[in-house]
Every structure is written in C-alpha cells, then in structure tokens.
Design a protein around this motif. Structure first.
Motif, PDB file in Angstrom:
ATOM      1  N   SER A   1      -1.834   7.482   0.615  1.00 58.89           N
ATOM      2  CA  SER A   1      -3.075   7.218   1.316  1.00 58.89           C
ATOM      3  C   SER A   1      -3.560   5.825   0.977  1.00 58.89           C
ATOM      4  O   SER A   1      -2.882   5.059   0.338  1.00 58.89           O
ATOM      5  N   THR A   2      -4.792   5.541   1.408  1.00 58.01           N
ATOM      6  CA  THR A   2      -5.305   4.189   1.277  1.00 58.01           C
ATOM      7  C   THR A   2      -5.395   3.747  -0.177  1.00 58.01           C
ATOM      8  O   THR A   2      -6.024   4.393  -1.000  1.00 58.01           O
ATOM      9  N   SER A   3      -4.751   2.638  -0.517  1.00 54.15           N
ATOM     10  CA  SER A   3      -4.833   1.996  -1.826  1.00 54.15           C
ATOM     11  C   SER A   3      -4.252   0.606  -1.667  1.00 54.15           C
ATOM     12  O   SER A   3      -3.892   0.184  -0.571  1.00 54.15           O
ATOM     13  N   ASP A   4      -4.143  -0.131  -2.785  1.00 46.82           N
ATOM     14  CA  ASP A   4      -3.569  -1.469  -2.702  1.00 46.82           C
ATOM     15  C   ASP A   4      -2.119  -1.495  -3.140  1.00 46.82           C
ATOM     16  O   ASP A   4      -1.516  -2.559  -3.214  1.00 46.82           O
ATOM     17  N   SER A   5      -1.531  -0.332  -3.457  1.00 44.52           N
ATOM     18  CA  SER A   5      -0.161  -0.322  -3.949  1.00 44.52           C
ATOM     19  C   SER A   5       0.568   0.929  -3.483  1.00 44.52           C
ATOM     20  O   SER A   5      -0.046   1.938  -3.127  1.00 44.52           O
ATOM     21  N   LEU A   6       1.889   0.828  -3.530  1.00 42.83           N
ATOM     22  CA  LEU A   6       2.766   1.931  -3.145  1.00 42.83           C
ATOM     23  C   LEU A   6       3.825   2.073  -4.229  1.00 42.83           C
ATOM     24  O   LEU A   6       4.496   1.099  -4.577  1.00 42.83           O
ATOM     25  N   ARG A   7       3.962   3.266  -4.793  1.00 38.56           N
ATOM     26  CA  ARG A   7       4.939   3.507  -5.843  1.00 38.56           C
ATOM     27  C   ARG A   7       6.257   3.973  -5.241  1.00 38.56           C
ATOM     28  O   ARG A   7       6.297   4.484  -4.110  1.00 38.56           O
ATOM     29  N   GLU A   8       7.332   3.832  -6.026  1.00 39.29           N
ATOM     30  CA  GLU A   8       8.642   4.206  -5.524  1.00 39.29           C
ATOM     31  C   GLU A   8       8.686   5.711  -5.252  1.00 39.29           C
ATOM     32  O   GLU A   8       8.075   6.513  -5.938  1.00 39.29           O
TER      33      GLU A   8
ATOM     34  N   VAL B   1      -4.749  -1.567   1.274  1.00 31.64           N
ATOM     35  CA  VAL B   1      -5.897  -2.471   1.354  1.00 31.64           C
ATOM     36  C   VAL B   1      -5.966  -3.230   0.034  1.00 31.64           C
ATOM     37  O   VAL B   1      -5.946  -2.623  -1.042  1.00 31.64           O
ATOM     38  N   SER B   2      -6.013  -4.548   0.100  1.00 33.29           N
ATOM     39  CA  SER B   2      -6.047  -5.355  -1.118  1.00 33.29           C
ATOM     40  C   SER B   2      -7.284  -5.020  -1.941  1.00 33.29           C
ATOM     41  O   SER B   2      -8.279  -4.503  -1.412  1.00 33.29           O
TER      42      SER B   2
ATOM     43  N   VAL C   1      -9.837  -7.816   1.366  1.00 33.85           N
ATOM     44  CA  VAL C   1      -9.648  -8.961   2.260  1.00 33.85           C
ATOM     45  C   VAL C   1      -8.583  -8.673   3.304  1.00 33.85           C
ATOM     46  O   VAL C   1      -8.746  -8.995   4.486  1.00 33.85           O
ATOM     47  N   PHE C   2      -7.483  -8.049   2.893  1.00 32.63           N
ATOM     48  CA  PHE C   2      -6.358  -7.820   3.791  1.00 32.63           C
ATOM     49  C   PHE C   2      -5.988  -6.339   3.836  1.00 32.63           C
ATOM     50  O   PHE C   2      -6.240  -5.590   2.887  1.00 32.63           O
ATOM     51  N   THR C   3      -5.378  -5.956   4.949  1.00 40.05           N
ATOM     52  CA  THR C   3      -4.849  -4.609   5.143  1.00 40.05           C
ATOM     53  C   THR C   3      -3.413  -4.717   5.610  1.00 40.05           C
ATOM     54  O   THR C   3      -3.075  -5.595   6.408  1.00 40.05           O
ATOM     55  N   ALA C   4      -2.561  -3.819   5.117  1.00 42.03           N
ATOM     56  CA  ALA C   4      -1.171  -3.737   5.566  1.00 42.03           C
ATOM     57  C   ALA C   4      -0.920  -2.333   6.082  1.00 42.03           C
ATOM     58  O   ALA C   4      -1.273  -1.351   5.432  1.00 42.03           O
TER      59      ALA C   4
ATOM     60  N   SER D   1       2.620  -3.996  -3.857  1.00 47.13           N
ATOM     61  CA  SER D   1       1.192  -4.273  -3.967  1.00 47.13           C
ATOM     62  C   SER D   1       0.770  -5.299  -2.927  1.00 47.13           C
ATOM     63  O   SER D   1       1.511  -6.242  -2.642  1.00 47.13           O
ATOM     64  N   LEU D   2      -0.427  -5.111  -2.380  1.00 48.05           N
ATOM     65  CA  LEU D   2      -1.024  -6.072  -1.460  1.00 48.05           C
ATOM     66  C   LEU D   2      -2.114  -6.827  -2.198  1.00 48.05           C
ATOM     67  O   LEU D   2      -3.084  -6.225  -2.678  1.00 48.05           O
TER      68      LEU D   2
END
Length: 833
Positions: free
Chosen positions: A57-64, A78-79, A83-86, A167-168
């Motif tokens: 879900s929404t966070s600034d990082s994605l784990r393996e 979301v950073s 500031v930024f969204t991916a 990470s964003l």
C-alpha cells in the motif's frame, strides 16, 4: 508448512526416525484430505491465500517479495516529504505506464488526473494492461514490470545477494538499493525519459527523448544528448531523416560559445535554476532563486524548456527555453511545409503551393505533392516565395550566379525541388534544393523559388494553414487496445469451477510438499538427485552437471593456485559465484565432506562465505561467494589502493585470521596467507579465502600437530617449515606480517631485494638491516611504496610497519597472536585519527 511441523523429527535429523515420520505423514495426509472436503470455505480461502501475490500500500518504499498492483489505486509510492508519487498512470484506453509525477497537479486544469506532471516513465513505449499487471521487486533483487499475460515488459536486470528495497526520494529519484550495504543497484536518475530534475546528473550515457505529443507519452522525434565531440546537442530523429539543430549547425563550436575540449560530458541543473554543462553551455533561470520547484524538459515540439513554480500545485511557468522562435526547430512542420510564428497567436504550419497535408491530425508527417515529379523540357515554372528558408539538402552552393543561371541549373537536375536565391556579403548565392525540409519564415534578403508543373502554377500566393485541420498532434489521444472479451458464464457454474480449481490446487500443493519431503529425507544416493539438496550443515550440495552449466563448461577462469582452478559462474538462483575445482586429491569422500562441513560452519565478515560443494565421483568442487574487486595481489599490482584502504585491509585480514585461530569451533590453520588469498568485495573490505583445506584440527590436537610437507608460498612461509619445527598458528602470523610489509613497501617478497652494496636479500632481512626500532619514523620515506607519491598517512603506515616487523620475528614465541595484532592496530588506528 503444516506437513513440516507435524513431523518435527525431520528438522533435526531425518535418517534415524524415517519409519515414525512415514506414519506421521500418512496420518497427516488423510487428516488434511478429510478436513479440506469437510470445510470447502477454508479450502477456497486457502487457495486464494496461496495464489495471491503480496502487495504494498501507500508508502515511500517497496520491500523485496512485494508488488504494486495496477488494479489497486492505493498501491503507489509517495516520497517522504510528499513531493513525488510513483505508480501506474493511464496513457490510453486501458493502457498504463509505471511513472513518477509531481504529487500536486497543476492548477491550470480542472482535471487534476490529466494534468499530472510526469517526470519519468519505465515503459512508455510498451504500456501494460489495466488488469492483472503489476510491478514486483523479486527476492533476487530484480525489479520487473509484468503485463496481464505475465510477460516481462520492463526490468532493471539487477540482482542482490542481500535484501533489497525500492525507495522514492523527495528529489524524484526512484532508487533500488541493498538494504545492508546501501549500495545503489539501480536508480531512475541514471535513465531519464524527457525530464531532468534538480541535482540529477546528466551524463554521456543519458538521453532526454521527447514525448510524441502532449497526450501521447511514447517516445517522440527529439533528443538531447552529449555527442561524440563532447557537445550537448539537440537532434531531430524523424521517421525518414535526422539532423542536429542545436547548437546552430551552421557554425563551429567556438562560434556557439561551446568547447569540445572536455571529455567528462556532464551537466547539472541546481535547485536555484542554474544549469552548467562541461561544454561551457550555461544559463540561469529568469526567476533564479530558492524555494521553487523546477524541471528541465524536452517538449514534444523539440524545444528544451526550464519550468518552475513557486508553490506546489501552481501553474508551471517557463523560466528559460532554448528557442524563442520554435520554427527554427527541425521537423516541426514536416516536409514540404513552412512554419510561421507569432508570439500572440503561436506557431502555425502551412503546406507549400501544390502540396497537401499527408495526415490531417499530425503536422510532423508534413505535406505531399498533388502532382508527379516527372518534369519534361519546358514543363516547369518557378513560384516565388518571399522570406522563406529551408534547411540543408543543397545540391551545391553557387556564388555570383545570376537568377537565369540558377534557374537553368535547377532545371538540369531531375531531383531539384526549387532553389534558394539570396544576396549576402555583396554576392548572389544560388542553392538548388533536393529536399524541402524544416521550412520557416526568415528575414533574409532573397527568395525561394519553388519548382512546380505548369498545371499547378499559381499567379498569386497566400500561404495560410488549411482550415478545419489540426495544426499539431498535441490534442490527439492514442487508444492502445487492451480490452478483454468477457465470457458469459453463470454465477453457479463459475462458483463450481472455482471450487474445483481450488480443490485441485491444494491437492497438488500437498502432494508436491509431501513428495519433496519424502524425497529429500529418504534418498541415499547423490547420483539419484537432480538439482541440489539442503545438507545438514546448512549449505548446499551441487551436482557436477549443475556447476558445469553455471560456469558455461568451466570457461571463465578467474584464478589459479596450487590447490586448484577458480571459475566464475552464475547459479540457478542468479547468484554470482566463485567455483573452485580442486586438484584431484588423495583424500576420500568422507574426509572431504568432513572438512567441507567444518568450513561451512565458519562465519565471519572477513572470511569468504562458502555456499556449497560438489563431491561426485572424482570431482571435488567448492562454491564460494564472488568478490567484485578480485584479490589483493591484483590491486597491489595496479597501484589503485591508497594508504587508507591498505590500513583497513590489514585490519580486516587480521580479524579474519584471529577468528580462525581463536574463536571458531574448530582450530583452523590457513597455512598459505598471501595477497592472492585475500579477496576484496565491492567496498574493498577484505575476506580471507582458501582457509581450512590445508589443515583442520581440534584444539586438543595442537601439541601433536604435524605436516608431511611444507605448505605455503615461497617468500611468505615461516622458518618453522624449513627447520621442521612444530607447526602452530604462528606460521599464519608470520605470513600475515610479510603481506603487510608488501602492502607498505610495494615490494614483492617472492623477489629478492637489492641492498645498497648490491647484495640480493629477502624483503624481511633487507628491512631489518635498513631499520631499527629508533629510526623507523625518520626513514619511512626510503621504504614506502613509491606509488603513494608522498600522499599517505605517516602514522598509520608506521604502525603497520612496526606490527609487521613484530610478526616476522624468527622466533615464533616472539611473534604476537592475531588477536593481539588486531588490538594493536585498532588502538593505534583510533589514536591517529
């Protein structure tokens, strides 16, 4: 997992209890079958739990092991500062790209979703389906984007032996990095699309490519890049022709205030609005200053513009652009057309007389003639067009030609489409044109004369854009078909199908689990096993065929020694490994397995990690982790290690040897400490290799230890080997001291050193004759490695030299232990800082 915990004896030692485990597994299988058929709801839920991927879900990082699903709008990154969204961005009808955008849309459009400012895209030329597509960070460290058909649309092609994370950052950089070492495996800043963000390096390997139009995000025709002459250039790379249009190709580099004398090819935009390039291209934003969001973008019309806004969510303002007149950009209106620009009304395109638009929705395709290019004698006339110029494709340039001569020359050429006739520097210039490209209005003293058949000749010309036609492709939405045909199946039938599939999936999984456990538990022969087994030691036993495949037939040799040959290989799980094929040994399989088992238990950050082995027939092979920077010997030969790195390598090597001598469960002698057996990882951290196979002893065997022959390498061996004295851990201490002397002096101990009287002496003897305890500091400059060029930490090098000389004492009892060496280096290392 249920099957495993029902049989705890398997997790300890499977062989003595195989009868009881078989009974337990049979009972478990029957119990599971009854339970599943009595509780179908649990079955369905379990099947969904098994086949459903993990999601983030929404966070600034994605784990393996996690993924972002296209069907979940909340699955975005979301950073930290917002500031930024991916995430997935819609680019067409059921078509999506994974992108990064400014979190706050521009206020100039009521539709915030359509007005998002995209700064990067992963798959803009291959959008994915709006269903069942996802971005996944695999456990191998590879980031992949899969379409609904499970095909890999885009990937970073990375791998990591340690856990990785995505990470964003608030800079707009999407970073894939190793969580333990923080090493960057991949980042979006290294592969920009059409936008450069503040503090994002622009290098020789990067290229900004425009979008196709305002609403079509696929790759367009315009590129910003560093050319082979080290200049930052703009290129029109159209479907049929390409041409550089910035800096002005009519001038040499110094006339454009550019310099080709810098091979670094780097550029950077800072947050204040200053752009600096290695070719002397610089500019400042009109609103130069802090607290602005900025982006440098190559737009779909080929112009490079710096945009800024004072607060998030405000409209973007152009604070610099490469061209004030967009009509000088090549290909903007296509072939056989003319571009005109008015600041109040903007850019307009018009077809030449006798030509018509090729595509009424896209001016970049230009215009096509309404006639055939087959001119007979006397069938052509020339239409005069004022203040119009076409770029390039001159048949030749003829100076001091009269108009009649220029017209005659064009009529003589079958491929002459017209000619430019201008007055400059006191002479008339004649330029016949074979192609009519990049036409634009220009304040020039002269005319262009368009060649037309008599039937298409016009007495008066009023070139205006065609009415009711699109002047550009900026308003065109390209629909990329990504639709599914819905099958008409009733709900009861669909439920039964899902139920049957769930039952089948669970049964197959249980059969596979039970079969796998039984196979790995009761198999007694290595030759009957395909792949590798998890052994009792916790590392893996490989088959010879598997390692032969991993090394591509043992083709890439990376090292060779007395013990065997080392090859580079890639295992089935994509780990890069160093695979050492041992020379045919006299020891049997039981002895080899015992020694390999002991090595597998050794675990220290400064010892090479062993992943497995192969003992098949006469083959004895060890599988280690692969070290990126090779051996210490290679780096000393190439003079790339400064004094600081050498000190850290000396400390790390000492820690590894101290662990072998005093801390691990077995008493391990290395017996061959030398630079070739000290490997360096990506951070130049040392790892001692090739330990353990020389001699493995229990601690109570220390007094009775003996060797049948000398072990080690000439120049590094201790005197005990020569005088047939009892062998202890002090032989490794001596070899370590010689290695440190080699690092400090840069002299190879296997070669004799010439003293002042011309006599050839060993390195240790030469140093003892040259130095004593009182004058080491004063004479450091005479013995230090010349590659340092006087740039070294005097205190640390003096500490290393004193410790090394202590380690190479002839009397073994006078030498320190490796733990004492570590303590001395660490204490003095801190004092010198």
């Amino acid at each position: 997992m249920l099957c495993w915990y029902k049989c705890p004896c398997l997790s300890v030692s499977p062989y003595p209890y195989h009868i009881n485990c078989v009974r337990t597994l049979n009972s478990l299988s029957l119990s599971l079958s009854v339970f599943f058929f009595m509780d179908p709801l649990f079955l369905i839920l379990l099947s969904f739990a098994i086949i459903s991927p993990t999601s983030s879900s929404t966070s600034d990082s994605l784990r393996e092991g996690s993924s972002l699903s296209i069907e979940k709008p909340e699955d975005v990154l979301v950073s930290a500062g917002g500031v930024f969204t991916a995430g997935f961005h819609q680019v067409g009808n059921n078509s999506y790209c994974f992108a990064i955008w400014f979190n706050e849309p521009s206020s100039s459009s009521p539709d915030s979703h359509q007005n998002l400012t995209i700064v990067w895209m992963a798959n803009r030329d291959q959008p994915v389906n709006g269903k069942r597509s996802k971005l996944t960070l695999q456990r191998t460290g590879n980031l992949i984007l899969t379409d609904a058909a499970q095909s890999h649309v885009w990937t970073t092609t990375t791998n990591s032996l340690s856990p990785a994370g995505l990470s964003l950052h608030d800079s707009g950089n999407l970073v894939l990095h190793n969580l333990n070492t923080k090493v960057v495996l991949w980042q979006s800043f290294d592969s920009p699309t059409d936008t450069l963000l503040p503090l994002q390096p622009f290098t020789r390997t990067a290229t900004l490519i425009s979008t196709r139009s305002h609403s079509n995000f696929s790759s367009g025709f315009y590129k910003l890049f560093f050319d082979n002459d080290n200049l930052l250039r703009l290129l029109f790379d159209g479907p049929e022709i390409s041409s550089v249009y910035w800096p002005n190709p009519a001038y040499v580099s110094w006339d454009n205030a550019r310099s080709t004398y810098n091979s670094s090819r780097t550029a950077l935009l800072d947050s204040l609005g200053s752009f600096v390039s290695s070719d002397n291209m610089t500019f400042l934003a009109a609103d130069y200053g802090a607290k602005w969001q900025r982006r440098l973008t190559i737009d779909f019309d080929g112009n490079v513009r710096l945009y800024s806004r004072k607060m998030p969510g405000e409209s973007w303002v152009v604070s610099w652009q490469a061209f004030s007149d967009p009509c000088v950009i090549h290909g903007i209106c296509g072939a056989n057309s003319v571009c005109s620009y008015d600041p109040s009304s903007g850019r307009k395109c018009s077809c030449l007389p006798g030509y018509q638009m090729q595509n009424h929705t896209d001016w970049s395709l230009g215009c096509q003639p309404e006639f055939q290019f087959s001119y007979g004698e006397g069938e052509s006339l020339f239409q005069q067009l004022s203040q119009i110029e076409f770029y390039g494709y001159d048949y030749n340039e003829y100076q001091s030609y009269s108009y009649g001569d220029c017209e005659k020359r064009c009529l003589e050429l079958d491929n002459c489409k017209g000619f430019q006739y201008t007055f400059a520097s006191g002479v008339y210039n004649c330029n016949p044109k074979t192609q009519l490209l990049s036409g634009h209005r220009w304040n020039t003293q002269g005319y262009f004369y368009l060649r037309l058949p008599k039937a298409h000749f016009f007495s008066s010309i009023d070139m205006q854009p065609p009415t009711n036609l699109g002047l550009s492709c900026m308003g065109v939405v390209v629909d990329l078909k990504r639709e599914y045909i819905k099958n008409r199946v009733s709900k009861p039938v669909k439920f039964l199908l899902w139920f049957a599939c769930g039952v089948g999936v669970v049964e197959v999984i249980c059969i596979i689990l039970v079969w796998g456990l039984l196979s790995s538990t009761f198999s007694k022969s290595n030759e009957d096993i395909h792949g590798y087994l998890l052994t009792a030691t916790g590392f893996k036993m490989f088959s010879y065929a598997e390692l032969k495949t991993a090394t591509r037939g043992f083709s890439e040799e990376v090292g060779r020694g007395a013990g065997g040959v080392v090859y580079k290989g890639v295992l089935a799980d994509q780990r890069v490994a160093a695979i050492k094929v041992l020379n045919e040994a006299n020891q049997g399989e039981a002895e080899f397995l015992a020694e390999a088992s002991t090595i597998g238990k050794v675990n220290h950050m400064n010892l090479i990690e062993m992943w497995g082995y192969c003992s098949e027939g006469k083959h004895r092979i060890l599988v280690y982790e692969y070290m990126e920077h090779g051996s210490l010997a290679q780096k000393l030969a190439s003079n790339v290690l400064d004094s600081e790195k050498r000190f850290e390598i000396a400390v790390g090597t000492a820690k590894g040897l101290a662990y072998l001598h005093e801390e691990c469960l077995e008493w391990v002698l290395h017996c061959d400490v030398k630079p070739q057996n000290i490997l360096l990882d990506s951070n130049y951290q040392p790892k001692v290799a090739d330990f353990g196979l020389s001699k493995l002893l229990n601690r109570d065997e220390l007094k009775n230890s003996s060797f049948s022959r000398i072990r080690g390498t000439r120049g590094y061996i201790a005197p005990e080997w020569v005088y047939n004295l009892p062998i202890t851990s002090k032989v490794d201490v001596y070899s370590y001291g010689v290695v440190v002397l080699e690092m400090v002096t840069g002299r190879n101990p296997t070669m004799d050193v010439e003293s002042s009287n011309g006599e050839q002496r060993r390195l240790t003897m030469w140093l003892r004759d040259k130095l004593n305890e009182t004058d080491i500091g004063s004479r450091m400059g005479e013995i230090i490695d010349p590659s340092f060029a006087g740039k070294y930490d005097v205190e640390k090098m003096e500490i290393l030299l004193r410790v090394a000389l202590h380690c190479v004492e002839e009397d073994r009892d006078s030498r320190p232990t490796m733990s004492q060496v570590v303590e001395r280096l660490l204490v003095h290392g801190k004092e010198s800082q």
